[in-house]
Design a protein around this motif. Structure first.
Motif, short mmCIF file in Angstrom:
data_model
loop_
_atom_site.label_atom_id
_atom_site.label_comp_id
_atom_site.label_asym_id
_atom_site.label_seq_id
_atom_site.Cartn_x
_atom_site.Cartn_y
_atom_site.Cartn_z
N ILE A 183 16.55 -8.01 14.56
CA ILE A 183 16.21 -6.94 15.51
C ILE A 183 17.47 -6.21 15.96
O ILE A 183 17.52 -4.99 16.03
CB ILE A 183 15.42 -7.51 16.70
CG1 ILE A 183 14.03 -7.95 16.23
CG2 ILE A 183 15.28 -6.48 17.81
CD1 ILE A 183 13.22 -8.69 17.26
N ARG A 185 20.32 -6.02 14.29
CA ARG A 185 20.90 -5.32 13.15
C ARG A 185 20.09 -4.08 12.78
O ARG A 185 20.64 -3.02 12.49
CB ARG A 185 20.98 -6.29 11.97
CG ARG A 185 21.63 -5.73 10.71
CD ARG A 185 21.34 -6.63 9.52
NE ARG A 185 19.91 -6.75 9.33
CZ ARG A 185 19.30 -7.77 8.71
NH1 ARG A 185 20.02 -8.77 8.23
NH2 ARG A 185 17.99 -7.80 8.58
N ASP A 186 18.76 -4.20 12.79
CA ASP A 186 17.92 -3.14 12.23
C ASP A 186 17.35 -2.18 13.27
O ASP A 186 16.95 -1.08 12.94
CB ASP A 186 16.74 -3.76 11.46
CG ASP A 186 17.21 -4.67 10.33
OD1 ASP A 186 18.26 -4.37 9.76
OD2 ASP A 186 16.52 -5.67 10.05
N VAL A 187 17.24 -2.63 14.50
CA VAL A 187 16.56 -1.81 15.50
C VAL A 187 17.48 -1.41 16.65
O VAL A 187 17.68 -0.22 16.91
CB VAL A 187 15.32 -2.55 16.07
CG1 VAL A 187 14.61 -1.69 17.09
CG2 VAL A 187 14.38 -2.95 14.94
#
Lengths: 270, 358
Positions: A183, A185-187
């Protein structure tokens, strides 16, 4: 009044400012740098002479480490402050804005109070293990000073972005099975990246060019702003001081341009 | 039952059961103990005004909120109260879409498979299949900012379905869209959910949406389910005043029943409505479409105050008396003008009477 002329008047104050405080002095600085015994080749001396070169490398490394550390502390703290409500949160936030007005000298003074010869850490370690630990006058002291100076500024910038982050983004990622790490890293980090860039750029530029803190702590630190000061006042080598100034400006500017470029690419369309 | 039969491609999801499920925040009860049974494959709509607890109920089922006690939520009979949302395998669709802006449409849809470490080729095939299902193949490589609101919500739906969730939870998914798109998408979503045969809980405050999508509707009021039934029953047999008013338009005529007749005073004439039963003070309710034109004898007369044309029908605002204004639907080919006195009667089978204190 036609709109082109109106636009001209709107932009005029900025144009005067740019001319008076940017273009003319920098042109003068370049001219000054070229007026030394070696002419414009004086610029090369920055790289060829070890004293100047090492100073540049040390300053650059210090600025990078400061920026990375500041971003790490501020990003973690901003997320916590944005997502949790606890008693004393308002007080903590207002206390964070308290040192914003401190000049570099005061920051340096506080580092001396903390880690100087008669500082807090020194007296505690002396009574505990018998050695007076002193770090205020080193690069580490300067690093702490810059951290103290930068963390509140960067934190407030990232906090504003973290508070705007739609909580359902994180909830959606969780429902899809994403781990807390995924979460982040990606969001979360992609959403905070523009603010991290802005804050990081501010922090980097400060650490590259700040003078007051370095001047207060400097006994054996040779960072670029101090080098410029020494060359200009003590060595009365105005052309060398000018050349280093331009180099400092260029390096900082280039670093920020690269970072901005990256940031824009990452958030493109976001 | 043949247990060796291959798995069918259409999954029906899990059944959901709640037992005395309740939730309080800081001492305020937002959901009173609620028993709910949703069979596998059914679409249940939670309908109610804001603050009625419908979103809290949805978030409890999702695992985004913790219930007040243990063993309150079961999927297929298995207690999931303690299972975090990451492991509960629920698909979620939000009002704000909650799409990841730093990813493309396809990357969003495939995200759940990616964090599940599904192999790339399989992930891409599955993503393509879902994009085709929601009609977004051409938009696969677009940024989220480069697709429309309707396409965003379809992306969100595909993303939620990609993980083959046990239940699909939708929180006001169409509320951010404009009216025309909302109407079109609610048909599409309804069809898609039935095609998938997935168990779904759908939160909305829009009764038309609830009727169109729900196999059953639970109308909620102040943290409780006021009525749970199929849309037809909710509409024609509302359990109480609140449900009657929240779903559709309800007319009310108050009066006193004597000898089985309700006297209605209005205009120049007086009508009697044959309702039967003991003498009592009461309020009779009926839907606008339960009215029909009648000959003046024995009918209720009313003065037309306004008309609104709806295409197939027209809605009249008619005044029986100064206290009694009714909304009546008539075929639009009947010529009615404001100011006119109109005689109408009410289909006796469509009259609803709630038990009220005398």
């Amino acid at each position: 009044m036609n709109s082109r002329r109106f636009d001209f008047f709107l932009i005029l104050p900025l144009a005067i400012f740019t001319l008076a405080f940017l273009i003319l002095p920098v042109a003068r600085l370049i001219a000054e740098a070229g007026s030394g015994p070696q002419g414009l080749a004086g610029f090369l001396v920055i790289l060829t002479e070890a004293r100047f070169r090492n100073s540049l490398i040390v300053t650059l490394l210090l600025a990078i480490v400061t920026t990375v550390a500041t971003l790490a502390v501020a990003t973690i703290a901003a997320q916590t402050l944005a997502n949790r409500r606890f008693t004393g949160r308002g007080l903590l936030l207002s206390m964070l804005t308290f040192p914003l007005a401190f000049p570099g000298v005061v920051v340096g003074f506080m580092i001396i109070l903390f880690g100087g010869r008669l500082g807090l850490v020194g007296s505690v370690t002396k009574s505990l293990v018998g050695t007076n630990v002193v770090f205020a006058y080193s690069l580490f002291g300067l690093f702490l000073g810059y951290l103290y100076f930068s963390v509140p500024r960067v934190l407030l910038t990232i906090l504003a972005a973290a508070e705007k982050l739609d909580p359902s983004l994180v909830e959606a990622a969780r429902s899809l099975g994403a781990s807390p790490f995924a979460i982040q890293r990606d969001v979360v980090l992609p959403a905070l990246f523009p603010a991290m860039y802005t804050g990081g750029a501010l922090c980097f530029a400060t650490a590259m060019g700040a003078f007051g803190t370095a001047f207060t702590l400097a006994t054996n630190i040779d960072v670029v702003p101090l080098l410029i000061y020494t060359e200009f006042t003590l060595a009365t080598n105005a052309s060398m001081a000018a050349a280093i100034s331009i180099a400092l400006g260029l390096i900082t500017w280039a670093a920020l341009a690269i970072a901005r470029n990256r940031a824009m690419r990452d958030v493109k369309g976001g | 039952m043949n247990t060796h039969a291959p798995m069918v491609t259409t999954r029906s999801g899990a059944s959901i059961a709640t037992r005395r499920l309740s939730k309080s925040f800081n001492g305020t009860t937002v959901l009173h103990p609620t028993d709910l049974e949703i069979p596998a494959g059914q679409i249940l709509v939670l309908l109610g005004p804001s603050g009625c607890g419908k979103t809290t109920l949805l978030r409890l089922i999702a695992g985004l909120e913790q219930p007040d006690g243990p063993d309150m939520i079961r999927f297929d009979g298995e207690d999931v109260s303690g299972v975090p949302i990451e492991k509960r395998n629920v698909g979620m669709v939000f009002q704000s879409y909650a799409l990841f802006p730093n990813m493309t449409v396809a990357e969003n849809v495939g995200y759940g498979l990616k964090v599940r470490k599904v192999e790339r080729a399989q992930r891409e095939a599955e993503t393509r299949r879902l994009l085709a299902l929601v009609g977004l193949e051409e938009y696969a490589d677009r940024r989220i900012s480069a697709v429309s609101g309707g396409q965003r919500q379809r992306t969100a739906l595909a993303r939620a379905l990609a993980i083959k969730p046990r239940v699909l939870l939708l929180d006001e998914p169409l509320a951010a869209l404009d009216a025309v798109l909302r109407e079109r998408l609610r048909v599409e979503i309804g069809l898609l959910l039935r095609e998938f045969g997935i168990t779904a809980v759908y939160v909305t405050h829009d009764q038309a949406e609830a009727m169109a999508i729900g196999d059953r509707i639970a109308v909620m009021e102040k943290g409780r389910i006021a009525q749970i039934d199929v849309p037809k029953e909710i509409y024609h047999r509302p359990a109480n005043d609140f449900v009657a008013d929240f779903v559709g338009t309800m007319n009310r005529i108050a009066g006193r029943v004597e000898n089985g007749l309700l006297n209605i005073h209005g205009g120049e004439t007086m009508a009697r409505l044959n309702v039967g039963g003991p003498d009592r003070a009461t309020t009779l309710c009926f839907r606008p479409e339960a009215a029909r034109l009648a000959s003046a004898n024995g009918a209720i007369s009313a003065r037309v105050a306004a008309t609104t044309f709806f295409g197939a029908t027209q809605r009249l605002v008619a005044e029986v008396s100064s206290e009694c204004r009714l909304q009546l639907d008539l075929p639009s080919n009947v010529s009615v003008t404001p100011g006119q006195i109109l005689a109408f009667e009410i289909d006796p089978a469509a009259i609803i009477e709630f038990q009220t204190e005398a």
